[in-house]
Scaffold this motif. Sequence first.
Motif, PDB file in Angstrom:
ATOM      1  N   LEU A  90      -3.816   1.521  62.920  1.00  0.00           N
ATOM      2  CA  LEU A  90      -2.372   1.592  63.172  1.00  0.00           C
ATOM      3  C   LEU A  90      -1.844   0.250  63.680  1.00  0.00           C
ATOM      4  O   LEU A  90      -0.799  -0.218  63.234  1.00  0.00           O
ATOM      5  CB  LEU A  90      -2.063   2.699  64.188  1.00  0.00           C
ATOM      6  CG  LEU A  90      -0.601   2.830  64.603  1.00  0.00           C
ATOM      7  CD1 LEU A  90       0.263   3.192  63.403  1.00  0.00           C
ATOM      8  CD2 LEU A  90      -0.465   3.861  65.702  1.00  0.00           C
ATOM      9  N   ALA A  91      -2.590  -0.380  64.583  1.00  0.00           N
ATOM     10  CA  ALA A  91      -2.173  -1.683  65.106  1.00  0.00           C
ATOM     11  C   ALA A  91      -2.159  -2.732  63.993  1.00  0.00           C
ATOM     12  O   ALA A  91      -1.221  -3.526  63.888  1.00  0.00           O
ATOM     13  CB  ALA A  91      -3.105  -2.126  66.233  1.00  0.00           C
ATOM     14  N   THR A 115     -11.160   2.772  62.274  1.00  0.00           N
ATOM     15  CA  THR A 115     -10.732   3.382  63.522  1.00  0.00           C
ATOM     16  C   THR A 115      -9.223   3.577  63.494  1.00  0.00           C
ATOM     17  O   THR A 115      -8.477   2.665  63.161  1.00  0.00           O
ATOM     18  CB  THR A 115     -11.104   2.485  64.724  1.00  0.00           C
ATOM     19  OG1 THR A 115     -12.482   2.171  64.643  1.00  0.00           O
ATOM     20  CG2 THR A 115     -10.803   3.168  66.039  1.00  0.00           C
ATOM     21  N   GLU A 116      -8.772   4.787  63.831  1.00  0.00           N
ATOM     22  CA  GLU A 116      -7.363   5.133  63.676  1.00  0.00           C
ATOM     23  C   GLU A 116      -6.434   4.242  64.491  1.00  0.00           C
ATOM     24  O   GLU A 116      -5.406   3.777  63.985  1.00  0.00           O
ATOM     25  CB  GLU A 116      -7.157   6.599  64.064  1.00  0.00           C
ATOM     26  CG  GLU A 116      -5.775   7.101  63.762  1.00  0.00           C
ATOM     27  CD  GLU A 116      -5.638   8.588  63.993  1.00  0.00           C
ATOM     28  OE1 GLU A 116      -4.516   9.004  64.308  1.00  0.00           O
ATOM     29  OE2 GLU A 116      -6.636   9.313  63.883  1.00  0.00           O
ATOM     30  N   GLU A 117      -6.771   3.998  65.764  1.00  0.00           N
ATOM     31  CA  GLU A 117      -5.903   3.200  66.625  1.00  0.00           C
ATOM     32  C   GLU A 117      -5.821   1.752  66.145  1.00  0.00           C
ATOM     33  O   GLU A 117      -4.739   1.157  66.101  1.00  0.00           O
ATOM     34  CB  GLU A 117      -6.385   3.229  68.078  1.00  0.00           C
ATOM     35  CG  GLU A 117      -6.307   4.586  68.737  1.00  0.00           C
ATOM     36  CD  GLU A 117      -7.512   5.468  68.427  1.00  0.00           C
ATOM     37  OE1 GLU A 117      -8.544   4.947  67.920  1.00  0.00           O
ATOM     38  OE2 GLU A 117      -7.424   6.678  68.673  1.00  0.00           O
ATOM     39  N   ILE A 118      -6.966   1.184  65.788  1.00  0.00           N
ATOM     40  CA  ILE A 118      -6.988  -0.199  65.323  1.00  0.00           C
ATOM     41  C   ILE A 118      -6.277  -0.312  63.981  1.00  0.00           C
ATOM     42  O   ILE A 118      -5.535  -1.267  63.729  1.00  0.00           O
ATOM     43  CB  ILE A 118      -8.438  -0.726  65.236  1.00  0.00           C
ATOM     44  CG1 ILE A 118      -9.054  -0.761  66.634  1.00  0.00           C
ATOM     45  CG2 ILE A 118      -8.481  -2.104  64.596  1.00  0.00           C
ATOM     46  CD1 ILE A 118     -10.506  -1.126  66.664  1.00  0.00           C
TER      47      ILE A 118
END
Length: 90
Positions: free
Chosen positions: A47-48, A42-45
Motif C-alpha cells: 500500500l505504501a 506484504t499488504e502494508e508495504i
Amino acid sequence: MENTLFDRTFRDSEGNIVIAQPPNLPLIVGIVASLLKLIVTTEEINLALDLVAFGSLYTWAWQELFEGVNYFRRALGLIALVALLVWKLQ
C-alpha cells in the motif's frame, strides 16, 4: 526559422527536436516503486509503495503538462495524468 505547427509540437526553445528525455526524479521513483510493488507482497508495504508510485507519477505528469518543453511533452503529461486518474478511480 518559421514557427510551424511541427516546430511548436516537437522542438524546444533552442530548436532541438525533443520527444524523449532522460527521466527526472519523480519518474524514476514512480517506476522503481511500481516495480517493487510486484516483488513485495506484504499488504502494508504494498500500500505504501502504491501511494509513493501514484504520487510520483502524478507529480511527473503534472510537471510535464505545465512545464513540458514542447506541445508533445505537454500532451504526454496530459495523457499520463488522465490515465493515472482513470486507473485510480476504477
